[in-house]
Design an enzyme around this catalytic site. Structure first.
Site, PDB file in Angstrom:
ATOM      1  N   HIS A 196       0.816  -1.213   0.000  1.00 25.16           N
ATOM      2  CA  HIS A 196       0.000   0.000   0.000  1.00 25.16           C
ATOM      3  C   HIS A 196       0.849   1.262   0.000  1.00 25.16           C
ATOM      4  O   HIS A 196       0.359   2.336  -0.321  1.00 25.16           O
ATOM      5  CB  HIS A 196      -0.965  -0.018   1.184  1.00 25.16           C
ATOM      6  CG  HIS A 196      -2.194  -0.830   0.907  1.00 25.16           C
ATOM      7  ND1 HIS A 196      -3.460  -0.340   1.006  1.00 25.16           N
ATOM      8  CD2 HIS A 196      -2.328  -2.110   0.474  1.00 25.16           C
ATOM      9  CE1 HIS A 196      -4.336  -1.277   0.668  1.00 25.16           C
ATOM     10  NE2 HIS A 196      -3.671  -2.354   0.346  1.00 25.16           N
TER      11      HIS A 196
ATOM     12  N   SER B  30       0.221  -0.883  -6.106  1.00 25.02           N
ATOM     13  CA  SER B  30       0.337  -2.124  -6.858  1.00 25.02           C
ATOM     14  C   SER B  30       1.082  -1.895  -8.162  1.00 25.02           C
ATOM     15  O   SER B  30       0.980  -0.834  -8.765  1.00 25.02           O
ATOM     16  CB  SER B  30      -1.064  -2.660  -7.183  1.00 25.02           C
ATOM     17  OG  SER B  30      -1.739  -3.030  -6.022  1.00 25.02           O
TER      18      SER B  30
ATOM     19  N   LYS C 134     -14.153  -7.869  -8.484  1.00 26.11           N
ATOM     20  CA  LYS C 134     -13.344  -8.711  -9.373  1.00 26.11           C
ATOM     21  C   LYS C 134     -12.632  -9.808  -8.567  1.00 26.11           C
ATOM     22  O   LYS C 134     -12.677 -10.976  -8.945  1.00 26.11           O
ATOM     23  CB  LYS C 134     -12.311  -7.845 -10.098  1.00 26.11           C
ATOM     24  CG  LYS C 134     -11.478  -8.643 -11.090  1.00 26.11           C
ATOM     25  CD  LYS C 134     -10.785  -7.756 -12.104  1.00 26.11           C
ATOM     26  CE  LYS C 134     -10.093  -8.614 -13.149  1.00 26.11           C
ATOM     27  NZ  LYS C 134      -9.746  -7.872 -14.348  1.00 26.11           N
ATOM     28  N   ASP C 135     -11.996  -9.419  -7.429  1.00 25.10           N
ATOM     29  CA  ASP C 135     -11.316 -10.413  -6.601  1.00 25.10           C
ATOM     30  C   ASP C 135     -12.319 -11.395  -6.002  1.00 25.10           C
ATOM     31  O   ASP C 135     -12.025 -12.587  -5.875  1.00 25.10           O
ATOM     32  CB  ASP C 135     -10.528  -9.729  -5.477  1.00 25.10           C
ATOM     33  CG  ASP C 135      -9.247  -9.092  -6.004  1.00 25.10           C
ATOM     34  OD1 ASP C 135      -8.937  -9.283  -7.195  1.00 25.10           O
ATOM     35  OD2 ASP C 135      -8.558  -8.405  -5.225  1.00 25.10           O
TER      36      ASP C 135
ATOM     37  N   GLU D 195       5.423 -33.892  -0.370  1.00 22.06           N
ATOM     38  CA  GLU D 195       4.212 -33.367  -0.999  1.00 22.06           C
ATOM     39  C   GLU D 195       4.601 -32.649  -2.291  1.00 22.06           C
ATOM     40  O   GLU D 195       5.732 -32.177  -2.441  1.00 22.06           O
ATOM     41  CB  GLU D 195       3.521 -32.390  -0.049  1.00 22.06           C
ATOM     42  CG  GLU D 195       2.891 -33.075   1.141  1.00 22.06           C
ATOM     43  CD  GLU D 195       1.627 -33.834   0.776  1.00 22.06           C
ATOM     44  OE1 GLU D 195       0.530 -33.312   0.974  1.00 22.06           O
ATOM     45  OE2 GLU D 195       1.754 -34.968   0.269  1.00 22.06           O
TER      46      GLU D 195
END
Lengths: 193, 410
Positions: free
Chosen positions: B217, B221, B245-246, B289
């Protein structure tokens, strides 16, 4: 959100109602989805299948003399099994039910005849948890204080129970609970739960 | 606090009262409400939020699982089986947690490769990137220790192999391994401390995530064309545009995740781990894994014990200095015609490493994993520094708005 909504209403009434519908529909879906997602988490906190499988206990009554009492474990709680003397039964029956602090309910009636199985007046079976705040009242083992009414006495906050396990004096609101039980093996054993 | 500057006028008196004393509502409004976000995000930018959702899912399911789990070698395996059979919805909670780990890594790996493609690690976001690598390391430690808890065969032997990595260190190696174990083999003390740390580390991850997001922040971005927003025409308020959107991306991602939970819950798992740990029998083929496979391949590619361990850790440590290894000024691979190819080669290389890690180290897997390991390091240590000097980037658009609108005209 509220302010932008208002201005939208002023400008485009048509759009606003459509948008309101979308807001409500989204919120409703999220609420239903959230609640259904939360359910397994909450349900997992309830007793598991193996815990429920241990829900009944069998005890042998052989060796309990008249006037004696034993404590057995049932669902992690003590259960008092007391073989009462004739005098104790008489005392319990003689009480005027109207004078009792707790009038009783289906699980824990006030009438002594209903607190035992018919014809088995000797055997008093009670959940040994004080109805005040969950301590274990004294009076089952030899030498323990039985209180003013010769039944049980809770040392935590001084509740007195009588020879039928009914509350007579002290802060406890209700009579000791009678668990579901039945006699097995021709009356020489007891199955609790 | 600059609460006067564009502070929202709250109407609710309780909100007002709280906000004057602790401006959390103003903070949320600034950082998540009106936060200016580049208007040209694609769905690759949703994976940070998706990873956050997965982290929360892991913590919530983990807390409930811990209520039914017993961290003792005699009871651990049975307590997990009890969760699967007896606890109400225990099967669901455990499968959510087990598959959640895989999908958390899927989200984070995509998030990392998005950063690599669009140059999100470059000035001024170096620290943001480094914090991300710290989160990756913490996730790996947490996942490894979590895998030990069911106390199956793979749990036990995985723990044995991974802790033994430290014995490669000269002189201090063996004492360190003893210290990790709290004994002379993986045993009850090891299981106890792994459980303790497995519960602790996710909250440490949350802490570093807070720093990661705070750093984001501050710098703002990055975006698909990698140039900074020049004004309000280049950005959109985070809410409602990117919340929506997210949110859509999160739901789509959860659909895939839950499809595995409900229809193929053991897809990512190893059947061998449903056999209780036996310290006298090692399974014939030990594999970690899937999310560790590329690193496992690097470990085995180096024919020297210490060298293998150093290479494996080096594969992650090299990411810490990535912002300084990549000498190119242009961020986004969209304008780096050669880097674009090397990026995809790196992706393929990671899959090749994963493939090698899943197979026994014999036959052609040995040379293949060596070539892939060499290429992995060459990408960061040779290709990136050199490429930045010789590559000729394509002309950058003047602004985000121009690139968006220009694209629409064509």
């Amino acid at each position: 959100m509220a302010t932008s909504n208002k201005s939208a209403t002023a400008d485009h009434d048509h759009d606003a109602s459509r948008r309101d519908f979308l807001f409500v529909a989204t919120a409703a879906t999220a609420a239903v989805g959230g609640a259904s997602a939360a359910w397994p988490f909450i349900s997992s906190l309830n007793p598991a299948a193996d815990t429920l499988a241990l829900a009944s206990t069998e005890v042998s009554l052989a060796g309990i003399e008249v006037g004696q009492a034993i404590k057995v474990m049932w669902r992690g709680k003590p259960v008092f099994v007391r073989r009462r003397t004739a005098e104790e039964i008489k005392e319990a029956r003689a009480v005027d039910l109207k004078t009792l602090p707790d009038a009783g309910d289906a699980r824990s009636p006030a009438d002594d005849a209903k607190r035992v199985k018919a014809g088995k007046d000797e055997w008093l079976v009670l959940v040994g948890v004080c109805t005040h705040l969950g301590c274990i009242p004294q009076g089952s083992s030899t030498g323990e204080i039985r209180g003013d009414y010769k039944g049980w006495f809770c040392p935590c906050h001084g509740s007195h129970y009588d020879t039928s396990g009914r509350i007579r004096k002290g802060p406890a609101p209700k009579n000791l609970e009678v668990p579901p039980y039945e006699f097995v093996n021709n009356g020489t054993g007891l199955k609790i739960g | 606090m600059s609460s006067s500057q564009g502070a929202p006028a709250f109407t609710n008196p309780i909100v007002k009262w709280i906000d004057r004393r602790l401006p959390i509502f103003t903070f949320m409004h600034h950082e998540y409400g009106v936060f200016p976000t580049p208007r040209n995000f694609n769905y690759w930018w949703s994976f940070g939020g998706i990873a956050m959702v997965m982290l929360i899912t892991m913590i919530v399911t983990g807390i409930v699982l811990a209520m039914n789990y017993t961290p003792h070698v005699d009871f651990a395996f049975d307590s997990v089986e009890r969760i699967m059979r007896d606890v109400n919805y225990g099967w669901l909670l455990r499968y959510l947690h087990v598959n959640g780990a895989s999908f958390f890594f899927i989200a984070v790996f995509i998030h990392i490769f998005r950063g690599l493609y669009y140059g999100s690690y470059k000035n001024p976001r170096e620290l943001l990137w480094i914090l991300g690598v710290v989160i990756l390391l913490l996730m790996m430690a947490t996942a490894f220790m979590g895998y030990v808890l069911p106390w199956g065969q793979m749990s036990f032997w995985g723990a044995t192999v991974i802790t033994n990595l430290f014995s490669a260190l000269p002189v201090i190696g063996d004492p360190i391994v003893t210290l990790l174990w709290g004994g002379f083999s993986v045993d009850n003390p090891t299981l106890n401390r792994f459980f303790s740390l497995h519960y602790l580390l996710p909250f440490v991850i949350v802490g570093v995530v807070v720093l990661h997001v705070t750093a984001m922040h501050v710098a703002g971005s990055n975006n698909p064309i990698g140039i900074d927003p020049k004004g309000p025409q280049d950005t959109l308020p985070f809410s409602p545009y990117y919340v929506t959107k997210d949110g859509f991306a999160v739901v789509a991602f959860l659909l895939v995740y839950l499809a595995f939970v409900f229809f193929a819950p053991d897809f990512f798992g190893e059947p061998e781990n449903y056999v209780k740990a036996d310290r006298l029998v090692t399974p014939p083929h030990i594999v970690p894994e899937w999310y560790f496979l590329p690193f496992y391949a690097i470990l085995r590619a180096v024919p020297d014990k210490l060298g293998g361990v150093l290479a494996m850790f080096g594969a992650i440590l090299v990411l810490f200095v990535l912002p300084w290894l990549d000498t190119a000024r242009v961020r986004s691979a969209r304008f780096r015609p050669i880097y674009k190819w090397f990026f995809w080669l790196l992706v393929v290389d990671c899959f090749v490493l994963g493939y090698c890690g899943a197979n026994p180290p014999e036959g052609y897997f040995i040379p293949l994993s060596r070539v892939a390991t060499l290429y992995y390091f060459a990408h960061f240590l040779v290709i990136l520094p050199v490429l930045g000097k010789i590559e000729r980037p394509l002309p950058l658009p003047n602004s985000i708005a121009e690139s968006v609108l220009g694209g629409a005209r064509k």
